[in-house]
Design a protein around this motif. Structure first.
Motif, PDB file in Angstrom:
ATOM      1  N   ILE A   1       0.689  -1.258   0.014  1.00  0.00           N
ATOM      2  CA  ILE A   1      -0.031   0.174  -0.039  1.00  0.00           C
ATOM      3  C   ILE A   1       0.628   1.350  -0.019  1.00  0.00           C
ATOM      4  O   ILE A   1       0.642   2.051  -0.579  1.00  0.00           O
ATOM      5  N   ASP A   2       1.849   1.330   0.929  1.00  0.00           N
ATOM      6  CA  ASP A   2       2.795   2.545   0.753  1.00  0.00           C
ATOM      7  C   ASP A   2       3.431   2.795  -0.568  1.00  0.00           C
ATOM      8  O   ASP A   2       3.523   3.853  -1.055  1.00  0.00           O
ATOM      9  N   ALA A   3       3.917   1.583  -0.918  1.00  0.00           N
ATOM     10  CA  ALA A   3       4.746   1.651  -2.271  1.00  0.00           C
ATOM     11  C   ALA A   3       3.960   2.232  -3.327  1.00  0.00           C
ATOM     12  O   ALA A   3       4.214   2.952  -4.266  1.00  0.00           O
ATOM     13  N   LEU A   4       2.530   1.758  -3.432  1.00  0.00           N
ATOM     14  CA  LEU A   4       1.503   1.765  -4.499  1.00  0.00           C
ATOM     15  C   LEU A   4       1.029   3.362  -4.367  1.00  0.00           C
ATOM     16  O   LEU A   4       0.939   4.329  -5.447  1.00  0.00           O
ATOM     17  N   ALA A   5       0.983   3.714  -3.223  1.00  0.00           N
ATOM     18  CA  ALA A   5       0.604   5.230  -2.733  1.00  0.00           C
ATOM     19  C   ALA A   5       1.438   5.978  -3.422  1.00  0.00           C
ATOM     20  O   ALA A   5       1.239   7.091  -3.784  1.00  0.00           O
ATOM     21  N   LEU A   6       2.848   5.685  -3.024  1.00  0.00           N
ATOM     22  CA  LEU A   6       3.931   6.732  -3.533  1.00  0.00           C
ATOM     23  C   LEU A   6       4.034   6.565  -4.731  1.00  0.00           C
ATOM     24  O   LEU A   6       4.386   7.750  -5.522  1.00  0.00           O
ATOM     25  N   THR A   7       3.990   5.480  -5.712  1.00  0.00           N
ATOM     26  CA  THR A   7       3.741   5.680  -7.147  1.00  0.00           C
ATOM     27  C   THR A   7       2.814   6.364  -7.629  1.00  0.00           C
ATOM     28  O   THR A   7       3.073   7.125  -8.582  1.00  0.00           O
TER      29      THR A   7
END
Length: 214
Positions: free
Chosen positions: A165-171
């Motif tokens: 979730i964190d990585a996708l939100a940052l993406t």
């Protein structure tokens, strides 16, 4: 007589508070223009004071240094952006909500380019955030809301269950920031003046669509 005295005191107190708020607004507006015109490093408290034709001592009555001034401007800007996201709470479908959030992000940036510069593009120290976390909370709200929307998309089957979730939100945020930055800095001229905004919005929609496995 006593009641009249209380009313007079209240009136004086309200007037003084109004004057304080007006002075804070004046200082912040001057600081914003100087930060954007000359950069954070080259802006001084004296320069801000000269801009509003007051002494530096007056500035220090309201803000202890220019770091606090920058933080106040960013907090104000994030508050305005978060307010523009208010309609998202009424969108039940998480994927539609995510798409609309991207559209609103673009609209905010294009309607408030100076604020966007202060929030994400102007080089300024970040250590002030470490000691004023409570003031920075509204700066995290939009990112947390993005994360929640992505998590809701996972639960609704739009994204893979294994998604970080964190990585996708940052993406998602990085892509949106890149799009907006290219547009605001005039790097989309290859599309012609009449179609730049259409290409910007189409790219945003395509990107979110590509994330979905449905």
């Amino acid at each position: 007589m006593f009641a009249l005295f209380i009313m007079i005191e209240m009136g004086i107190s309200e007037r003084k508070e109004r004057e304080r708020e007006e002075m804070r607004a004046l200082i912040l507006e001057a600081a914003k223009h100087l930060f954007l015109e000359h950069g954070y490093a080259k802006t001084s408290i004296r320069g801000i004071a000269d801009r509003i034709e007051y002494s530096p001592a007056t500035i220090y009555l309201y803000y202890k240094d220019k770091k606090e001034l920058m933080l106040a401007l960013q907090v104000e800007a994030f508050g305005k952006m978060n307010a523009s996201f208010g309609e998202l709470l009424a969108i039940a479908d998480p994927f539609a909500r995510l798409q609309r959030m991207g559209e609103l992000y673009i609209s905010f940036a294009l309607e408030n380019p100076q604020l966007y510069d202060l929030m994400f593009m102007l080089e300024a120290p970040m250590e002030a955030l470490e000691c004023q976390q409570d003031s920075w909370l509204n700066g995290m709200q939009s990112f947390d809301f993005l994360k929640q929307s992505i998590w809701d998309c996972v639960e609704a089957g739009y994204f893979e269950e294994s998604a970080d979730i964190d990585a996708l939100a940052l993406t998602v945020w990085s892509y949106m920031h890149g799009l907006v930055s290219l547009y605001l800095k005039g790097r989309m001229v290859i599309f012609g003046e009449d179609s730049q905004l259409d290409r910007l919005r189409e790219s945003q929609r395509n990107f979110i669509d590509l994330l979905s496995k449905k």
